[in-house]
Design a protein around this motif. Sequence first.
Motif, PDB file in Angstrom:
ATOM      1  N   TRP A   6       0.824  -1.204   0.000  1.00  0.00           N
ATOM      2  CA  TRP A   6       0.000   0.000   0.000  1.00  0.00           C
ATOM      3  C   TRP A   6       0.863   1.261   0.000  1.00  0.00           C
ATOM      4  CZ3 TRP A   6      -4.435  -2.124  -0.966  1.00  0.00           C
ATOM      5  CH2 TRP A   6      -4.840  -3.315  -0.323  1.00  0.00           C
ATOM      6  N   GLY A  70      -6.883  -3.701   4.704  1.00  0.00           N
ATOM      7  CA  GLY A  70      -7.807  -2.832   3.993  1.00  0.00           C
ATOM      8  C   GLY A  70      -9.264  -3.209   4.147  1.00  0.00           C
ATOM      9  N   HIS A 118     -10.015   4.410  -2.479  1.00  0.00           N
ATOM     10  CA  HIS A 118     -10.549   3.236  -3.192  1.00  0.00           C
ATOM     11  C   HIS A 118     -11.614   2.515  -2.363  1.00  0.00           C
ATOM     12  CE1 HIS A 118      -6.409   2.924  -5.469  1.00  0.00           C
ATOM     13  NE2 HIS A 118      -7.086   4.036  -5.750  1.00  0.00           N
ATOM     14  N   HIS A 171      -7.983   1.207   0.360  1.00  0.00           N
ATOM     15  CA  HIS A 171      -6.526   1.306   0.288  1.00  0.00           C
ATOM     16  C   HIS A 171      -6.080   1.996   1.580  1.00  0.00           C
ATOM     17  CE1 HIS A 171      -2.536   2.589  -0.890  1.00  0.00           C
ATOM     18  NE2 HIS A 171      -2.660   2.103  -2.139  1.00  0.00           N
ATOM     19  N   ALA A 243       0.821  -9.624  -1.765  1.00  0.00           N
ATOM     20  CA  ALA A 243      -0.020  -9.085  -2.836  1.00  0.00           C
ATOM     21  C   ALA A 243       0.476  -9.650  -4.159  1.00  0.00           C
ATOM     22  CB  ALA A 243       0.016  -7.559  -2.861  1.00  0.00           C
ATOM     23  N   ARG A 260     -15.921  -6.024  -5.032  1.00  0.00           N
ATOM     24  CA  ARG A 260     -14.740  -5.982  -4.161  1.00  0.00           C
ATOM     25  C   ARG A 260     -15.085  -6.399  -2.734  1.00  0.00           C
ATOM     26  NH1 ARG A 260     -11.792  -0.809  -4.031  1.00  0.00           N
ATOM     27  NH2 ARG A 260     -10.315  -2.080  -2.852  1.00  0.00           N
ATOM     28  N   THR A 262     -14.695  -8.278   0.571  1.00  0.00           N
ATOM     29  CA  THR A 262     -13.562  -8.891   1.254  1.00  0.00           C
ATOM     30  C   THR A 262     -13.915 -10.344   1.556  1.00  0.00           C
ATOM     31  OG1 THR A 262     -14.316  -8.212   3.453  1.00  0.00           O
ATOM     32  CG2 THR A 262     -12.885  -6.686   2.260  1.00  0.00           C
ATOM     33  N   GLN A 274      -8.638  -9.259  -0.034  1.00  0.00           N
ATOM     34  CA  GLN A 274      -9.473  -8.355  -0.815  1.00  0.00           C
ATOM     35  C   GLN A 274      -8.972  -8.306  -2.247  1.00  0.00           C
ATOM     36  OE1 GLN A 274      -8.815  -4.176  -1.578  1.00  0.00           O
ATOM     37  NE2 GLN A 274      -8.135  -3.885   0.553  1.00  0.00           N
ATOM     38  N   ARG A 275      -9.888  -7.933  -3.133  1.00  0.00           N
ATOM     39  CA  ARG A 275      -9.549  -7.594  -4.505  1.00  0.00           C
ATOM     40  C   ARG A 275      -9.234  -6.106  -4.532  1.00  0.00           C
ATOM     41  NH1 ARG A 275     -13.671  -8.276  -9.723  1.00  0.00           N
ATOM     42  NH2 ARG A 275     -12.284  -7.346 -11.313  1.00  0.00           N
ATOM     43  N   THR A 276      -8.025  -5.762  -4.897  1.00  0.00           N
ATOM     44  CA  THR A 276      -7.645  -4.357  -4.886  1.00  0.00           C
ATOM     45  C   THR A 276      -8.238  -3.632  -6.095  1.00  0.00           C
ATOM     46  OG1 THR A 276      -5.610  -4.695  -6.165  1.00  0.00           O
ATOM     47  CG2 THR A 276      -5.467  -4.959  -3.760  1.00  0.00           C
ATOM     48  N   ALA A 282      -4.805  -9.026  -2.453  1.00  0.00           N
ATOM     49  CA  ALA A 282      -4.029  -8.676  -1.264  1.00  0.00           C
ATOM     50  C   ALA A 282      -4.527  -9.593  -0.160  1.00  0.00           C
ATOM     51  CB  ALA A 282      -4.222  -7.218  -0.896  1.00  0.00           C
TER      52      ALA A 282
END
Length: 424
Positions: A6, A70, A118, A171, A243, A260, A262, A274-276, A282
């Motif tokens: 990050w 995140g 984000h 983020h 990541a 997105r 988690t 999570q999907r960044t 990540a």
Amino acid sequence: MIPSYWLSTLGPVTPRPPLPGDRSYDVAIAGGGYTGLWTAYYLSHVAPHLSVAVLEADYCGYGASGRNGGWASGLFPVGEAKLARRYGAAQASAMHAALADAVDEVGRAAAAEGIDCHYAKGGTISLARSPAQLRRARKSAGFVDAVRARAICNATDVLGGVYSPDCAALHPARLVRGLADVVAARGADIFEGTRVTALSPGRVVTDHGTVTAGTVVRALEGYTARLAGHRRALAPVYSLMIATEPLPASFWDRVGLARRETFTDERHMIIYGQRTADDRLAFGGRGAPYHFGSRIEPSYDRVPEVFDSLRHTLTDMFGIRPEIAYRWGGPLGIPRDWMPSVGLQEGYAWAGGYVGDGVAAANLAGRTLADLIAGRRTERTGLPWVGHRSRRWEPEPIRWLGINAALRATTLRDALEKHPAPAR
């Protein structure tokens, strides 16, 4: 070395100047992470006449606030049933409602201040991927069957899951660095590169001078153990993350996480992912050892065996062997009874002990501390974590033996559930 994926996306961080010597303020906050910065932020709204200083050993976001998974979640380390037994059903319900609202408040505040972190509130899914996990999941509010669970996150061996809408992916470093800029613009003095060595009512001792203040706030989370006299207050336990490189659209078409969401599963050893916003996974988890004497060292951020285990878990969950672009970790703060707390007594305030669920909880803690410091009586100041005091951890070597034995036992329980002993 930049301590997380990050933070690496933000480029080089230039710390603000350190404390220039002895100073006096109305409020002095030790810790430039989420708790300290949200406290300063909400004080600027409810008590703008107060002078505020934030004192940070490295730079704002260097610790857990810039390294975490995140998840801005409504999770609380102590379950609602246990809270209800201790404080009553109404108080337990109020605590969890306040945390759910904090998830939204993080998004509202970030949007209002123009912080592009984000933020995406897709909720969270805990997958059941073994019969034992499914039995646990069926007892939880929010249980969904296999079809609905796979529609959210199409991992392997999904038998069901538990879904909650009270979670947003974000983020974390963008949030904490943006929040620091906002707090500074609203009039607080932020001194980075200034390590706090001792706290007492009315006095903060640092390596660059002493700050006297009407109210002193301890907001150091896992780093609390470095303070004189606080080694047994919170156990600094490490959580590590990886990541991937950005994954192709074909992967996401198969796996989902379209909003997105988690994700985790119902194993005993905590994992989280999570999907960044740039389409990476990540992913993190516990399992790194606790270090004797509550020591915190940069070298502890990296444990190759744990990174390998995290990658193996991703392979097991999604049937891929992804390229790992980043590896990092850091300490989080665990109180002896796993109960986070917020309080103010005779000019000394504190908040923390989030057990890894601190992104939204720190926002609620910051709002609550601002209310307490400003002398405001609100619904937040009546929540059950306000004024709570956890007993101290045991002295060494009992602490080291106990925490690490619990980690090993948790790993063993998961292994036995995945590969149960054959019937006789």
